[in-house]
Write a protein that holds these residues in place. Structure first.
Motif, PDB file in Angstrom:
ATOM      1  N   ALA A 143       0.948  -1.417  -0.067  1.00 33.77           N
ATOM      2  CA  ALA A 143       0.093   0.109  -0.040  1.00 33.77           C
ATOM      3  C   ALA A 143       0.904   1.243  -0.098  1.00 33.77           C
ATOM      4  O   ALA A 143       0.477   2.538  -0.489  1.00 33.77           O
ATOM      5  CB  ALA A 143      -0.912  -0.241   1.220  1.00 33.77           C
ATOM      6  N   GLU A 144       2.026   1.230   0.658  1.00 28.59           N
ATOM      7  CA  GLU A 144       3.083   2.326   0.656  1.00 28.59           C
ATOM      8  C   GLU A 144       3.643   2.497  -0.841  1.00 28.59           C
ATOM      9  O   GLU A 144       3.477   3.544  -1.290  1.00 28.59           O
ATOM     10  CB  GLU A 144       3.929   2.133   1.574  1.00 28.59           C
ATOM     11  N   LEU A 145       4.067   1.406  -1.275  1.00 32.21           N
ATOM     12  CA  LEU A 145       4.351   1.453  -2.669  1.00 32.21           C
ATOM     13  C   LEU A 145       3.415   1.944  -3.822  1.00 32.21           C
ATOM     14  O   LEU A 145       3.792   2.601  -4.641  1.00 32.21           O
ATOM     15  CB  LEU A 145       5.057   0.178  -3.163  1.00 32.21           C
ATOM     16  N   LEU A 146       2.237   1.314  -3.704  1.00 31.26           N
ATOM     17  CA  LEU A 146       1.107   1.628  -4.665  1.00 31.26           C
ATOM     18  C   LEU A 146       0.116   2.722  -4.309  1.00 31.26           C
ATOM     19  O   LEU A 146      -0.918   2.905  -4.770  1.00 31.26           O
ATOM     20  CB  LEU A 146       0.287   0.329  -4.773  1.00 31.26           C
ATOM     21  N   ALA A 147       0.592   3.369  -3.169  1.00 32.03           N
ATOM     22  CA  ALA A 147      -0.548   4.655  -2.671  1.00 32.03           C
ATOM     23  C   ALA A 147      -0.889   5.297  -4.104  1.00 32.03           C
ATOM     24  O   ALA A 147      -0.351   5.788  -4.704  1.00 32.03           O
ATOM     25  CB  ALA A 147       0.298   5.426  -1.746  1.00 32.03           C
ATOM     26  N   PRO A 148      -2.394   5.449  -4.085  1.00 32.36           N
ATOM     27  CA  PRO A 148      -2.924   6.238  -5.248  1.00 32.36           C
ATOM     28  C   PRO A 148      -2.742   7.554  -5.249  1.00 32.36           C
ATOM     29  O   PRO A 148      -2.557   8.227  -4.287  1.00 32.36           O
ATOM     30  CB  PRO A 148      -4.371   5.823  -5.205  1.00 32.36           C
ATOM     31  N   GLN A 149      -2.301   8.197  -6.492  1.00 39.09           N
ATOM     32  CA  GLN A 149      -1.881   9.503  -6.669  1.00 39.09           C
ATOM     33  C   GLN A 149      -3.071  10.367  -6.976  1.00 39.09           C
ATOM     34  O   GLN A 149      -3.177  11.353  -7.153  1.00 39.09           O
ATOM     35  CB  GLN A 149      -0.693   9.588  -7.381  1.00 39.09           C
ATOM     36  N   ARG A 150      -4.089   9.820  -7.329  1.00 40.94           N
ATOM     37  CA  ARG A 150      -5.479  10.372  -7.847  1.00 40.94           C
ATOM     38  C   ARG A 150      -6.751   9.712  -7.433  1.00 40.94           C
ATOM     39  O   ARG A 150      -6.659   8.478  -7.170  1.00 40.94           O
ATOM     40  CB  ARG A 150      -5.459  10.516  -9.317  1.00 40.94           C
ATOM     41  N   THR A 151      -7.814  10.217  -7.360  1.00 41.01           N
ATOM     42  CA  THR A 151      -9.018  10.000  -6.930  1.00 41.01           C
ATOM     43  C   THR A 151      -9.705   8.542  -7.780  1.00 41.01           C
ATOM     44  O   THR A 151     -10.370   7.408  -7.292  1.00 41.01           O
ATOM     45  CB  THR A 151     -10.181  10.616  -6.593  1.00 41.01           C
ATOM     46  N   ASP A 152      -9.343   8.822  -8.944  1.00 41.58           N
ATOM     47  CA  ASP A 152      -9.948   7.604 -10.000  1.00 41.58           C
ATOM     48  C   ASP A 152      -8.804   6.726 -10.339  1.00 41.58           C
ATOM     49  O   ASP A 152      -8.765   6.219 -11.662  1.00 41.58           O
ATOM     50  CB  ASP A 152     -10.413   8.501 -11.225  1.00 41.58           C
ATOM     51  N   GLU A 153      -7.861   6.426  -9.646  1.00 43.25           N
ATOM     52  CA  GLU A 153      -6.830   5.544 -10.096  1.00 43.25           C
ATOM     53  C   GLU A 153      -7.050   4.105 -10.331  1.00 43.25           C
ATOM     54  O   GLU A 153      -8.128   3.711  -9.793  1.00 43.25           O
ATOM     55  CB  GLU A 153      -5.738   5.514  -8.694  1.00 43.25           C
ATOM     56  N   THR A 154      -6.780   3.749 -11.719  1.00 41.41           N
ATOM     57  CA  THR A 154      -7.106   2.647 -12.206  1.00 41.41           C
ATOM     58  C   THR A 154      -5.883   1.705 -12.593  1.00 41.41           C
ATOM     59  O   THR A 154      -5.348   2.172 -13.471  1.00 41.41           O
ATOM     60  CB  THR A 154      -8.243   2.861 -13.358  1.00 41.41           C
ATOM     61  N   ASP A 155      -5.742   0.482 -12.027  1.00 45.69           N
ATOM     62  CA  ASP A 155      -4.764  -0.247 -12.362  1.00 45.69           C
ATOM     63  C   ASP A 155      -4.725  -1.423 -13.344  1.00 45.69           C
ATOM     64  O   ASP A 155      -5.931  -2.262 -12.936  1.00 45.69           O
ATOM     65  CB  ASP A 155      -3.823  -0.775 -10.932  1.00 45.69           C
ATOM     66  N   LEU A 156      -3.935  -1.628 -14.236  1.00 48.69           N
ATOM     67  CA  LEU A 156      -3.967  -2.796 -14.999  1.00 48.69           C
ATOM     68  C   LEU A 156      -3.090  -3.878 -14.304  1.00 48.69           C
ATOM     69  O   LEU A 156      -1.885  -3.621 -14.303  1.00 48.69           O
ATOM     70  CB  LEU A 156      -3.554  -2.669 -16.389  1.00 48.69           C
ATOM     71  N   VAL A 157      -3.554  -4.898 -13.800  1.00 44.61           N
ATOM     72  CA  VAL A 157      -2.691  -5.580 -12.873  1.00 44.61           C
ATOM     73  C   VAL A 157      -2.533  -7.177 -13.395  1.00 44.61           C
ATOM     74  O   VAL A 157      -3.630  -7.878 -13.420  1.00 44.61           O
ATOM     75  CB  VAL A 157      -3.351  -5.667 -11.486  1.00 44.61           C
ATOM     76  N   ALA A 158      -1.316  -7.451 -13.287  1.00 46.62           N
ATOM     77  CA  ALA A 158      -0.958  -8.830 -13.763  1.00 46.62           C
ATOM     78  C   ALA A 158      -0.700  -9.770 -12.672  1.00 46.62           C
ATOM     79  O   ALA A 158      -0.153 -11.065 -12.578  1.00 46.62           O
ATOM     80  CB  ALA A 158      -0.058  -8.898 -14.863  1.00 46.62           C
ATOM     81  N   PHE A 159      -0.368  -9.223 -11.560  1.00 46.25           N
ATOM     82  CA  PHE A 159       0.006  -9.890 -10.359  1.00 46.25           C
ATOM     83  C   PHE A 159      -0.953  -9.922  -9.195  1.00 46.25           C
ATOM     84  O   PHE A 159      -1.625  -8.953  -8.677  1.00 46.25           O
ATOM     85  CB  PHE A 159       1.204  -8.979  -9.723  1.00 46.25           C
ATOM     86  N   PRO A 160      -1.553 -11.250  -8.833  1.00 42.57           N
ATOM     87  CA  PRO A 160      -2.637 -11.177  -7.945  1.00 42.57           C
ATOM     88  C   PRO A 160      -2.337 -10.666  -6.575  1.00 42.57           C
ATOM     89  O   PRO A 160      -3.434 -10.225  -6.048  1.00 42.57           O
ATOM     90  CB  PRO A 160      -2.866 -12.826  -7.701  1.00 42.57           C
ATOM     91  N   VAL A 161      -1.337 -10.808  -5.979  1.00 40.76           N
ATOM     92  CA  VAL A 161      -0.985 -10.138  -4.548  1.00 40.76           C
ATOM     93  C   VAL A 161      -1.193  -8.606  -4.710  1.00 40.76           C
ATOM     94  O   VAL A 161      -1.606  -7.957  -3.865  1.00 40.76           O
ATOM     95  CB  VAL A 161       0.397 -10.522  -4.428  1.00 40.76           C
ATOM     96  N   PHE A 162      -0.969  -7.957  -5.875  1.00 43.63           N
ATOM     97  CA  PHE A 162      -1.302  -6.485  -6.024  1.00 43.63           C
ATOM     98  C   PHE A 162      -2.804  -6.254  -5.927  1.00 43.63           C
ATOM     99  O   PHE A 162      -3.368  -5.026  -5.510  1.00 43.63           O
ATOM    100  CB  PHE A 162      -0.496  -6.071  -7.389  1.00 43.63           C
ATOM    101  N   VAL A 163      -3.631  -7.175  -6.566  1.00 45.40           N
ATOM    102  CA  VAL A 163      -5.160  -6.981  -6.517  1.00 45.40           C
ATOM    103  C   VAL A 163      -5.505  -7.007  -5.053  1.00 45.40           C
ATOM    104  O   VAL A 163      -6.472  -5.939  -4.793  1.00 45.40           O
ATOM    105  CB  VAL A 163      -5.741  -8.095  -7.292  1.00 45.40           C
ATOM    106  N   VAL A 164      -5.101  -7.887  -4.341  1.00 48.54           N
ATOM    107  CA  VAL A 164      -5.212  -7.869  -2.772  1.00 48.54           C
ATOM    108  C   VAL A 164      -5.035  -6.596  -2.154  1.00 48.54           C
ATOM    109  O   VAL A 164      -5.956  -6.006  -1.457  1.00 48.54           O
ATOM    110  CB  VAL A 164      -4.513  -9.153  -2.220  1.00 48.54           C
ATOM    111  N   ALA A 165      -3.819  -5.984  -2.344  1.00 47.28           N
ATOM    112  CA  ALA A 165      -3.531  -4.826  -1.765  1.00 47.28           C
ATOM    113  C   ALA A 165      -4.504  -3.689  -2.528  1.00 47.28           C
ATOM    114  O   ALA A 165      -4.908  -2.736  -1.560  1.00 47.28           O
ATOM    115  CB  ALA A 165      -2.135  -4.407  -2.417  1.00 47.28           C
ATOM    116  N   ASN A 166      -4.579  -3.678  -3.756  1.00 45.72           N
ATOM    117  CA  ASN A 166      -5.624  -2.654  -4.130  1.00 45.72           C
ATOM    118  C   ASN A 166      -6.916  -2.556  -3.732  1.00 45.72           C
ATOM    119  O   ASN A 166      -7.754  -1.595  -3.396  1.00 45.72           O
ATOM    120  CB  ASN A 166      -5.815  -2.540  -5.744  1.00 45.72           C
ATOM    121  N   LEU A 167      -7.580  -4.007  -3.266  1.00 44.77           N
ATOM    122  CA  LEU A 167      -8.830  -3.954  -2.687  1.00 44.77           C
ATOM    123  C   LEU A 167      -8.908  -3.237  -1.125  1.00 44.77           C
ATOM    124  O   LEU A 167      -9.816  -2.869  -0.932  1.00 44.77           O
ATOM    125  CB  LEU A 167      -9.077  -5.473  -2.516  1.00 44.77           C
TER     126      LEU A 167
END
Length: 475
Positions: free
Chosen positions: A177-201
């Motif tokens: 979450a520190e590494l991927l902290a969103p920089q905008r309110t409409d942040e939308t990520d194309l994610v190929a790594f399942p662990v990052f999806v868990v962090a985004n949720l």
């Protein structure tokens, strides 16, 4: 505690916002994920699944998979995720290694329960359609309560089962979450790594799942990626280096705020080409492993001219500074790590001997990677320790050679005590390759039509297969 706590809090704030966009474009909101996971958890608990029960999962990547994971974690069950890159072999291995109580599947995966002998002893069969019972279960669990069993890729031997606790995954998600902290309110990520999806949720960030074949990342079509990014208004991409190669193709023609790439060595020539193709994009290389993700990261903008020169002349790969939550040390040229999100042991203790050590009263993980720190405290990677060839580490030679004219990919192996560099690329440039190799050391260059890659992300050289392919040719 329960590692779902951040997700549930985020979902309350972002209920109607899209949480996951499937590869086919179907959208699932945070509220939908909560509702479905609640119903599934209640139904599966009624079916006899509870704390500590292992559930083997065979489902396509999509919202139903993440709803199923959330449902299992709600009731304290343990999700068993086979290594997808190994296909049916990985599923059979996971069943043998974990002896699960239930099999969660969907679509054609359900048929496998009747076809694979390893699945026959599993007592219960679950599906994502099991929603006939109402309830909103959420078990309070200890930090060390198991949540997930996954597997190493098996690229250096038999795939090892890794058991992660709720505390481990919560710590990992917090670091991500520190590494991927969103920089905008409409942040939308194309994610190929399942662990990052868990962090985004947990952060309330929308995750768009890939449309391409996840077992052949290296064949992802640039135009298809660009269309998906445009259609879903993607602002950031979290992709392996093999897919980032496609982004440098003129057919991609896209704009992104940030690209995070890892899951394999991120060579400097790729960073340079990404920066040229997408000026203004923040490009971040992430170093980690299945047992410890992340370990360090590096922004392209922070690479100094002298760093570029060093990587082009054999110094290895600059990985950047370690994340604050991890401890990194160099022991006999090997990178070792410790921390709350570092695996302390495998499911089978017999697998611990070669990769775990006790140091200063704490268990450290041996990565098997060669490394060093520079004067600024930054980590440099040399490649696999057991990959030395002619006294040289692979990444130094490989990183330098990828800047040679016409080189697409290269790999250093040892043959008869001498360093042999297999090169995939434009054969007309062979004389230039041999001259450049002579400046590095006693390195023999051998052209090859295709260098074999790992099955997981198609971003690492499969050295075992490469050596077998080269056997006899290098005589």
């Amino acid at each position: 505690m329960n590692l779902l706590d951040p997700f549930l809090q985020s979902a309350e704030l972002h209920g109607d916002r899209t949480a996951i966009v499937a590869g086919n474009g179907d959208k699932t909101s945070f509220a939908d994920l909560i509702a479905v996971s609640s119903a599934l958890a209640a139904a599966w608990r009624r079916a006899g699944i509870g704390k500590g029960d292992r559930v083997l999962i065979a489902m396509p990547l999509g919202p139903s998979l993440y709803a199923g994971l959330a449902a299992l974690w709600r009731i304290g069950a343990i999700a068993v995720l086979p290594e997808p890159a190994l296909g049916l072999k990985g599923l059979r291995h996971a069943a043998r290694a974990t002896s699960p109580k239930a099999y969660l599947s969907d679509g054609w995966y359900r048929v496998l329960k009747h076809l694979l002998p390893e699945l026959w002893p599993i007592r219960l069969s679950l599906t994502p359609a099991d929603r006939s019972v109402t309830g909103d279960p959420l078990e309070g669990l200890s930090l060390d309560h198991p949540a997930l069993i996954s597997f190493t890729s098996g690229s250096t031997g038999k795939p090892k089962a890794i058991q992660r606790s709720h505390g481990f995954l919560a710590a990992q998600s917090a670091i991500l979450a520190e590494l991927l902290a969103p920089q905008r309110t409409d942040e939308t990520d194309l994610v190929a790594f399942p662990v990052f999806v868990v962090a985004n949720l947990g952060m309330g960030v929308t995750s768009v799942l890939p449309r391409w074949n996840l077992r052949r990342h290296d064949q992802a079509e640039p135009g298809l990626i660009a269309r998906q990014i445009a259609e879903e208004r993607v602002t950031r991409a979290l992709l392996p280096p093999s897919v980032c190669e496609a982004l440098t193709h003129p057919a991609a023609s896209l704009r992104l705020d940030t690209i995070f790439t890892g899951g394999g060595p991120v060579f400097p020539d790729l960073l340079e080409r990404l920066a040229e193709t997408m000026p203004g994009t923040d490009i971040v290389a992430v170093y980690g492993s299945t047992e410890a993700e992340p370990i360090a990261h590096l922004h392209h903008r922070d690479i100094e001219p002298e760093d570029w020169q060093a990587m082009k002349t054999g110094a290895g790969l600059l990985a950047g500074r370690p994340v604050e939550a991890i401890r990194v040390a160099i022991r006999e040229d090997e990178i070792i790590v410790a921390g709350d999100h570092v695996n302390k042991g495998y499911l089978d203790p017999a697998d611990d001997g070669a990769t775990k050590l006790r140091r200063e009263g704490e268990i450290w993980h041996r990565t098997g990677d060669a490394g060093r720190f520079d004067g600024a405290g930054r980590l440099w990677l040399g490649g696999r320790l057991d990959g030395r060839a002619g006294g040289m580490l692979p990444f130094g030679v490989e990183a330098a050679s990828r800047f040679w004219p016409g080189v697409r990919r290269s790999a250093l192996v040892e043959s008869g005590g001498r360093a042999l560099l297999a090169v995939e690329g434009d054969l007309d440039q062979f004389p230039a390759w041999t001259r450049a190799a002579a400046l590095i050391g006693d390195v023999r260059v051998m052209p090859i039509s295709e260098i074999p890659l790992d099955k997981r992300h198609r971003s690492k050289v499969d050295y075992v297969t490469l050596r077998a392919n080269l056997e006899g040719l290098a005589q």
